[in-house]
Write a protein that holds these residues in place. Sequence first.
Motif, short mmCIF file in Angstrom:
data_model
loop_
_atom_site.label_atom_id
_atom_site.label_comp_id
_atom_site.label_asym_id
_atom_site.label_seq_id
_atom_site.Cartn_x
_atom_site.Cartn_y
_atom_site.Cartn_z
N ALA A 104 36.87 30.92 49.05
CA ALA A 104 35.84 31.67 48.35
C ALA A 104 36.38 33.00 47.85
O ALA A 104 36.19 33.37 46.68
N GLN A 105 37.08 33.71 48.71
CA GLN A 105 37.64 35.00 48.32
C GLN A 105 38.66 34.84 47.19
O GLN A 105 38.67 35.61 46.24
N SER A 106 39.47 33.83 47.29
CA SER A 106 40.46 33.57 46.25
C SER A 106 39.81 33.24 44.91
O SER A 106 40.21 33.75 43.86
N LEU A 107 38.79 32.39 44.93
CA LEU A 107 38.08 32.03 43.70
C LEU A 107 37.39 33.25 43.08
O LEU A 107 37.42 33.44 41.86
N ILE A 108 36.78 34.06 43.91
CA ILE A 108 36.08 35.24 43.42
C ILE A 108 37.05 36.20 42.74
O ILE A 108 36.77 36.75 41.68
N ARG A 109 38.20 36.37 43.34
CA ARG A 109 39.19 37.29 42.78
C ARG A 109 39.83 36.74 41.50
O ARG A 109 40.19 37.50 40.61
N LEU B 261 31.03 32.00 41.26
CA LEU B 261 29.59 31.98 41.50
C LEU B 261 29.02 30.59 41.27
O LEU B 261 28.21 30.10 42.06
N TYR B 262 29.47 29.95 40.20
CA TYR B 262 29.00 28.60 39.89
C TYR B 262 29.51 27.58 40.91
O TYR B 262 28.75 26.81 41.48
N ARG B 263 30.82 27.58 41.12
CA ARG B 263 31.42 26.55 41.98
C ARG B 263 30.97 26.67 43.44
O ARG B 263 30.80 25.67 44.12
N LEU B 264 30.80 27.90 43.91
CA LEU B 264 30.40 28.11 45.30
C LEU B 264 28.88 28.12 45.47
O LEU B 264 28.38 27.97 46.57
N GLY B 265 28.16 28.32 44.37
CA GLY B 265 26.70 28.36 44.45
C GLY B 265 26.21 29.58 45.19
O GLY B 265 25.28 29.49 45.99
N ILE B 266 26.86 30.73 44.95
CA ILE B 266 26.49 31.96 45.66
C ILE B 266 25.99 33.01 44.68
O ILE B 266 26.20 32.91 43.48
N SER B 267 25.33 34.02 45.21
CA SER B 267 24.80 35.10 44.39
C SER B 267 25.86 36.16 44.17
O SER B 267 26.90 36.19 44.83
N GLU B 268 25.57 37.08 43.25
CA GLU B 268 26.46 38.22 43.00
C GLU B 268 26.67 39.03 44.28
O GLU B 268 27.78 39.47 44.58
N GLU B 269 25.58 39.25 45.02
CA GLU B 269 25.65 40.05 46.24
C GLU B 269 26.56 39.39 47.27
O GLU B 269 27.36 40.06 47.92
N THR B 270 26.43 38.10 47.42
CA THR B 270 27.28 37.37 48.37
C THR B 270 28.73 37.42 47.93
O THR B 270 29.62 37.62 48.76
N ALA B 271 28.97 37.28 46.64
CA ALA B 271 30.34 37.35 46.12
C ALA B 271 30.95 38.72 46.39
O ALA B 271 32.12 38.82 46.79
N THR B 272 30.18 39.76 46.18
CA THR B 272 30.67 41.12 46.44
C THR B 272 31.02 41.28 47.91
O THR B 272 32.08 41.82 48.25
N LEU B 273 30.15 40.78 48.78
CA LEU B 273 30.41 40.87 50.22
C LEU B 273 31.66 40.09 50.60
O LEU B 273 32.55 40.61 51.30
N LEU B 274 31.77 38.85 50.13
CA LEU B 274 32.93 38.03 50.45
C LEU B 274 34.23 38.65 49.94
O LEU B 274 35.26 38.59 50.60
N ASN B 275 34.17 39.25 48.77
CA ASN B 275 35.35 39.84 48.16
C ASN B 275 35.88 41.03 48.95
O ASN B 275 37.07 41.32 48.90
#
Length: 107
Positions: free
Chosen positions: A21-26, A33-47
């Motif tokens: 997830a972190q690798s995809l986000i970066r 966001l699409y592939r993981l099905g997560i929100s912007e907030e979750t992506a920011t947290l994971l990153n």
Amino acid sequence: MNADQILAEIREANLSYLMLAQSLIRADREQALYRLGISEETATLLNTLSAAQMLKIASGNTLLCRFRMDDDLVWGLLTSHGKPAANDSVSRLHASILLAGRHQEAA
């Protein structure tokens, strides 16, 4: 497989999922966001998670990732139940379109 082995597998899957997830986000946030099905907030947290934080989160006994496809239609399209192989690419495309629409609804 005994309970300890199952827990070890869950922890390994959790760590792999967090790292992916972190690798995809970066690499490409919008695709992640699409592939993981997560929100912007979750992506920011994971990153922003450190390696130590990821290890701590992954060490739990609950699987972090989940199947997003709780729709029989999508599962049928992905598995091509009852359809010849020639329609496989069309079925997968249809499933992707349905999932993309759900991603937009959730956003």
